[in-house]
Design an enzyme around this catalytic site. Sequence first.
Site, PDB file in Angstrom:
ATOM      1  N   TYR A 139       0.821  -1.210   0.000  1.00  0.00           N
ATOM      2  CA  TYR A 139       0.000   0.000   0.000  1.00  0.00           C
ATOM      3  C   TYR A 139       0.859   1.266   0.000  1.00  0.00           C
ATOM      4  O   TYR A 139       0.411   2.327  -0.405  1.00  0.00           O
ATOM      5  CB  TYR A 139      -0.898   0.037   1.243  1.00  0.00           C
ATOM      6  CG  TYR A 139      -2.249  -0.625   1.074  1.00  0.00           C
ATOM      7  CD1 TYR A 139      -2.349  -1.950   0.662  1.00  0.00           C
ATOM      8  CD2 TYR A 139      -3.417   0.071   1.346  1.00  0.00           C
ATOM      9  CE1 TYR A 139      -3.591  -2.558   0.532  1.00  0.00           C
ATOM     10  CE2 TYR A 139      -4.654  -0.526   1.224  1.00  0.00           C
ATOM     11  CZ  TYR A 139      -4.740  -1.843   0.816  1.00  0.00           C
ATOM     12  OH  TYR A 139      -5.969  -2.433   0.699  1.00  0.00           O
ATOM     13  N   LYS A 187       2.743 -15.451   2.391  1.00  0.00           N
ATOM     14  CA  LYS A 187       2.929 -16.196   1.138  1.00  0.00           C
ATOM     15  C   LYS A 187       4.413 -16.534   1.063  1.00  0.00           C
ATOM     16  O   LYS A 187       5.128 -16.165   0.109  1.00  0.00           O
ATOM     17  CB  LYS A 187       2.438 -15.345  -0.046  1.00  0.00           C
ATOM     18  CG  LYS A 187       2.385 -16.064  -1.382  1.00  0.00           C
ATOM     19  CD  LYS A 187       1.282 -17.104  -1.477  1.00  0.00           C
ATOM     20  CE  LYS A 187       1.402 -17.866  -2.798  1.00  0.00           C
ATOM     21  NZ  LYS A 187       0.495 -19.037  -2.849  1.00  0.00           N
ATOM     22  N   ASP A 219      -3.421 -18.290   0.499  1.00  0.00           N
ATOM     23  CA  ASP A 219      -4.440 -18.969  -0.318  1.00  0.00           C
ATOM     24  C   ASP A 219      -5.146 -20.046   0.501  1.00  0.00           C
ATOM     25  O   ASP A 219      -6.371 -20.191   0.455  1.00  0.00           O
ATOM     26  CB  ASP A 219      -3.841 -19.527  -1.617  1.00  0.00           C
ATOM     27  CG  ASP A 219      -2.562 -20.321  -1.416  1.00  0.00           C
ATOM     28  OD1 ASP A 219      -2.002 -20.324  -0.301  1.00  0.00           O
ATOM     29  OD2 ASP A 219      -2.100 -20.950  -2.397  1.00  0.00           O
ATOM     30  N   ASP A 243      -6.542  -6.858   4.078  1.00  0.00           N
ATOM     31  CA  ASP A 243      -7.659  -6.190   3.417  1.00  0.00           C
ATOM     32  C   ASP A 243      -8.602  -7.239   2.839  1.00  0.00           C
ATOM     33  O   ASP A 243      -9.818  -7.191   3.041  1.00  0.00           O
ATOM     34  CB  ASP A 243      -7.128  -5.267   2.310  1.00  0.00           C
ATOM     35  CG  ASP A 243      -8.244  -4.571   1.565  1.00  0.00           C
ATOM     36  OD1 ASP A 243      -9.174  -4.061   2.227  1.00  0.00           O
ATOM     37  OD2 ASP A 243      -8.194  -4.546   0.313  1.00  0.00           O
ATOM     38  N   ASP A 247     -12.525  -8.781   4.604  1.00  0.00           N
ATOM     39  CA  ASP A 247     -13.824  -8.747   3.915  1.00  0.00           C
ATOM     40  C   ASP A 247     -14.445 -10.140   3.908  1.00  0.00           C
ATOM     41  O   ASP A 247     -15.645 -10.318   4.119  1.00  0.00           O
ATOM     42  CB  ASP A 247     -13.676  -8.282   2.452  1.00  0.00           C
ATOM     43  CG  ASP A 247     -13.830  -6.776   2.300  1.00  0.00           C
ATOM     44  OD1 ASP A 247     -13.599  -6.049   3.284  1.00  0.00           O
ATOM     45  OD2 ASP A 247     -14.176  -6.313   1.181  1.00  0.00           O
TER      46      ASP A 247
END
Length: 360
Positions: A139, A187, A219, A243, A247
């Site tokens: 970001y 990851k 994942d 982020d 959600d």
Amino acid sequence: MARPLVTVLPGDGIGPEVVAQAERILRCVAPDVELVRHPIGGAALDAFGHPLPESTLDACRKSDAVLLGAVGGPKWDNVQPVRLRPEIGGLLALRKGLGLSANIRPAKTFPALLAASPLKGEAGLVDLVVVRELTGGIYFGQPRERREQGRVAVDTCIYSVEEIESVARVAFRMARQRRRLVTSVDKANVLETSRLWRETVERVAEDYPDVRLEHMLVDNCAMQLVRNPRRFDVIVTENLFGDVLSDEAAMLTGSLGMLPSASLRPDGETSTFGLYEPAHGSAPDIAGQNLANPIATILSAAMLLRLSLGRSDAAEAVERAVERVLDRGLRTRDLAAEGEPSIGTAEMGDAILQEIRSNR
Ligand code: IPM
Ligand code: MG
């Protein structure tokens, strides 16, 4: 704390509508708290030429806590230069400017909303917290730019040991007050930043021998969240993964419109300042129609009362009122099943206020 000062940033889209309901609730349960509004986002860009006017940032710095609605919308999607976009120049600059690197997103299913979860039966009874690193990673990394006449784009993911350590400590401290399991998500099979993340979290874990630490690839985490979310307690992860996963976690509890958040300084033991906002964003498609669910913002105000103002009783009164309103079957449109009646933003605010008043 003499007379606590809370800066209120309504912002764009459904932001002003949901914030207005949270303000009513705050005035009711904490009448001595001073609420002062300031502009942010597209609204501030239109009125003052910048999505985060200096006066807004100053006001936030001088207050005990900040309550934010949402920023952004199609009107500003193509604003140039990019640093004037509401999300980047407004919200991200605010988070960074206030040093709020630890974002806490609790996803907990209200039993009355179990039917609204996309998961079948008890599997939807989620109780987890996502601790998201908020002021680093892709970001904010430099360079971020277009190259070769715009045909190539670059973003940079960068993390330091210090940044990882401080958010990891927030997660371990939180786990101690819960079920003592930290799932660190990365990851590491591909990314160098993730390998640094994993090593660093391992080291921090040594200071919290009473908390169990596991690592999970992002994942796999996305998959486990829909398979068996009840296995999670505290998830700690970098900005972008957080982020996305927050959600997903929010939706498991019935609606994105239910998820509150607190953004804190990582030195949580010495500072109680925080920024509180719903995780859902500005939802321009339903803005201005009294359709938005104000509960995520109202629950964010409850977090503000508890974490920044030290008013647990008031926070609990708000949370219990939300629960009772849901138990009574009242639903905004996002929570209602097909064909089920729903109420509007302001009516949901009325119902929660009424519950608070009748239980004093
Ligand atoms: C969130 C939002 C923001 C983010 C957007 C609006 C910039 O999605 O708070 O999760 O990505 O952090
Ligand atoms: Mg988001």
